[in-house]
Design a protein around this motif. Structure first.
Motif, PDB file in Angstrom:
ATOM      1  N   ASP A 276       0.615  -1.260   0.053  1.00 21.10           N
ATOM      2  CA  ASP A 276       0.075   0.054   0.024  1.00 21.10           C
ATOM      3  C   ASP A 276       0.851   1.159   0.119  1.00 21.10           C
ATOM      4  N   ASN A 277       2.152   1.083   0.110  1.00 18.73           N
ATOM      5  CA  ASN A 277       3.120   2.240   0.004  1.00 18.73           C
ATOM      6  C   ASN A 277       4.001   2.194  -0.949  1.00 18.73           C
ATOM      7  N   LYS A 278       4.354   3.248  -1.870  1.00 14.92           N
ATOM      8  CA  LYS A 278       5.056   3.249  -2.674  1.00 14.92           C
ATOM      9  C   LYS A 278       6.566   3.079  -2.374  1.00 14.92           C
ATOM     10  N   VAL A 279       6.985   3.540  -1.309  1.00 14.95           N
ATOM     11  CA  VAL A 279       8.441   3.329  -0.600  1.00 14.95           C
ATOM     12  C   VAL A 279       8.030   3.130   0.825  1.00 14.95           C
ATOM     13  N   VAL A 280       8.669   1.942   1.677  1.00 13.80           N
ATOM     14  CA  VAL A 280       8.810   1.763   2.656  1.00 13.80           C
ATOM     15  C   VAL A 280      10.114   1.370   3.337  1.00 13.80           C
ATOM     16  N   VAL A 281      10.411   1.973   4.416  1.00 12.18           N
ATOM     17  CA  VAL A 281      11.568   1.852   5.175  1.00 12.18           C
ATOM     18  C   VAL A 281      11.426   1.272   6.614  1.00 12.18           C
ATOM     19  N   PHE A 282      11.898   0.202   6.637  1.00 15.03           N
ATOM     20  CA  PHE A 282      12.019  -0.493   8.056  1.00 15.03           C
ATOM     21  C   PHE A 282      13.306  -0.110   8.758  1.00 15.03           C
ATOM     22  N   SER A 283      13.025   0.307   9.628  1.00 19.03           N
ATOM     23  CA  SER A 283      14.301   1.228  10.291  1.00 19.03           C
ATOM     24  C   SER A 283      14.403   1.021  12.008  1.00 19.03           C
ATOM     25  N   LYS A 284      15.507   1.582  12.416  1.00 20.54           N
ATOM     26  CA  LYS A 284      15.622   1.707  14.076  1.00 20.54           C
ATOM     27  C   LYS A 284      16.288   3.007  14.096  1.00 20.54           C
ATOM     28  N   THR A 285      15.749   3.725  15.093  1.00 27.29           N
ATOM     29  CA  THR A 285      16.131   5.268  15.414  1.00 27.29           C
ATOM     30  C   THR A 285      17.600   5.214  15.592  1.00 27.29           C
ATOM     31  N   TRP A 286      18.163   4.404  16.044  1.00 28.22           N
ATOM     32  CA  TRP A 286      19.622   4.815  16.608  1.00 28.22           C
ATOM     33  C   TRP A 286      20.613   4.131  15.487  1.00 28.22           C
ATOM     34  N   CYS A 287      19.854   3.561  14.234  1.00 28.75           N
ATOM     35  CA  CYS A 287      20.940   2.776  13.340  1.00 28.75           C
ATOM     36  C   CYS A 287      21.463   3.929  12.308  1.00 28.75           C
ATOM     37  N   PRO A 288      22.792   3.876  12.308  1.00 29.72           N
ATOM     38  CA  PRO A 288      23.519   4.970  11.190  1.00 29.72           C
ATOM     39  C   PRO A 288      23.191   4.578   9.805  1.00 29.72           C
ATOM     40  N   HIS A 289      22.866   3.626   9.498  1.00 30.22           N
ATOM     41  CA  HIS A 289      22.726   2.814   8.188  1.00 30.22           C
ATOM     42  C   HIS A 289      21.113   3.338   7.745  1.00 30.22           C
ATOM     43  N   CYS A 290      20.316   3.353   8.894  1.00 32.47           N
ATOM     44  CA  CYS A 290      19.052   3.684   8.845  1.00 32.47           C
ATOM     45  C   CYS A 290      18.974   5.347   8.276  1.00 32.47           C
ATOM     46  N   SER A 291      19.753   5.862   9.140  1.00 35.57           N
ATOM     47  CA  SER A 291      19.938   7.345   9.247  1.00 35.57           C
ATOM     48  C   SER A 291      20.261   7.842   7.785  1.00 35.57           C
ATOM     49  N   SER A 292      21.290   6.973   7.231  1.00 39.27           N
ATOM     50  CA  SER A 292      21.902   7.370   5.880  1.00 39.27           C
ATOM     51  C   SER A 292      20.667   7.115   4.856  1.00 39.27           C
ATOM     52  N   THR A 293      20.035   6.193   4.753  1.00 42.15           N
ATOM     53  CA  THR A 293      18.941   5.679   3.945  1.00 42.15           C
ATOM     54  C   THR A 293      17.655   6.751   4.074  1.00 42.15           C
ATOM     55  N   LYS A 294      17.403   7.230   5.265  1.00 42.60           N
ATOM     56  CA  LYS A 294      16.348   8.293   5.351  1.00 42.60           C
ATOM     57  C   LYS A 294      16.914   9.507   4.833  1.00 42.60           C
ATOM     58  N   LYS A 295      18.231   9.951   5.038  1.00 37.22           N
ATOM     59  CA  LYS A 295      18.690  11.217   4.467  1.00 37.22           C
ATOM     60  C   LYS A 295      18.698  11.151   2.915  1.00 37.22           C
ATOM     61  N   THR A 296      18.960  10.031   2.508  1.00 38.23           N
ATOM     62  CA  THR A 296      18.990   9.821   0.877  1.00 38.23           C
ATOM     63  C   THR A 296      17.717  10.215   0.391  1.00 38.23           C
ATOM     64  N   PHE A 297      16.431   9.608   0.793  1.00 38.72           N
ATOM     65  CA  PHE A 297      15.171   9.787   0.586  1.00 38.72           C
ATOM     66  C   PHE A 297      14.789  11.321   0.638  1.00 38.72           C
ATOM     67  N   ASN A 298      15.303  11.820   2.036  1.00 42.22           N
ATOM     68  CA  ASN A 298      14.570  13.321   2.356  1.00 42.22           C
ATOM     69  C   ASN A 298      15.394  13.998   1.300  1.00 42.22           C
ATOM     70  N   GLU A 299      16.625  13.820   0.826  1.00 43.01           N
ATOM     71  CA  GLU A 299      17.407  14.623  -0.088  1.00 43.01           C
ATOM     72  C   GLU A 299      16.669  14.788  -1.445  1.00 43.01           C
ATOM     73  N   LEU A 300      16.311  13.446  -1.757  1.00 40.68           N
ATOM     74  CA  LEU A 300      15.597  13.201  -3.045  1.00 40.68           C
ATOM     75  C   LEU A 300      14.067  13.651  -2.876  1.00 40.68           C
ATOM     76  N   GLY A 301      13.673  14.077  -1.908  1.00 37.83           N
ATOM     77  CA  GLY A 301      12.158  14.355  -1.771  1.00 37.83           C
ATOM     78  C   GLY A 301      11.204  13.311  -1.837  1.00 37.83           C
ATOM     79  N   VAL A 302      11.471  12.428  -1.481  1.00 38.98           N
ATOM     80  CA  VAL A 302      10.658  11.250  -1.541  1.00 38.98           C
ATOM     81  C   VAL A 302       9.703  10.975  -0.412  1.00 38.98           C
ATOM     82  N   ASN A 303       8.519  10.770  -0.540  1.00 38.96           N
ATOM     83  CA  ASN A 303       7.635  10.492   0.572  1.00 38.96           C
ATOM     84  C   ASN A 303       7.637   9.259   0.897  1.00 38.96           C
TER      85      ASN A 303
END
Length: 103
Positions: free
Chosen positions: A13-40
């Motif tokens: 039901d979602n075009k892009v899904v990220v399963f993450s943990k708040t403390w994970c640096p690799h997750c932060s990098s993924t979220k940063k990439t999507f945010n920089e690209l303007g991905v919802n």
């Protein structure tokens, strides 16, 4: 309680899904990439979700990996952060996001 069908529905039901943990640096990098690209994107912070361990167990069945982040684009598992960054650096991420309707 979360079950396999609910996890599949979140992915479907979602075009892009990220399963993450708040403390994970690799997750932060993924979220940063999507945010920089303007991905919802749908973000599931497994360490802030009551059934996070169950979801992570289901993701092992779905993707073959337990590590986070687990990234899905257009219902397809693309792997984790290193896979995402490889797609991005090779110029394949943006077209994949556009095809999924996420950009």
């Amino acid at each position: 309680m979360v079950d396999r069908e609910m996890v599949h529905a979140i992915i479907k039901d979602n075009k892009v899904v990220v399963f993450s943990k708040t403390w994970c640096p690799h997750c932060s990098s993924t979220k940063k990439t999507f945010n920089e690209l303007g991905v919802n994107f749908k973000l599931m912070e497994l360490d802030k979700t009551e059934d996070g361990d169950i979801i992570q167990d289901i993701l092992v069945e779905v993707t073959g990996a337990r590590t986070v982040p687990r990234v899905f684009i257009g219902g397809e598992s693309i792997g984790g952060n290193s896979d995402l960054q490889t797609l991005h650096s090779s110029g394949q991420l943006v077209p994949k996001l556009q095809k999924a309707g996420a950009l």
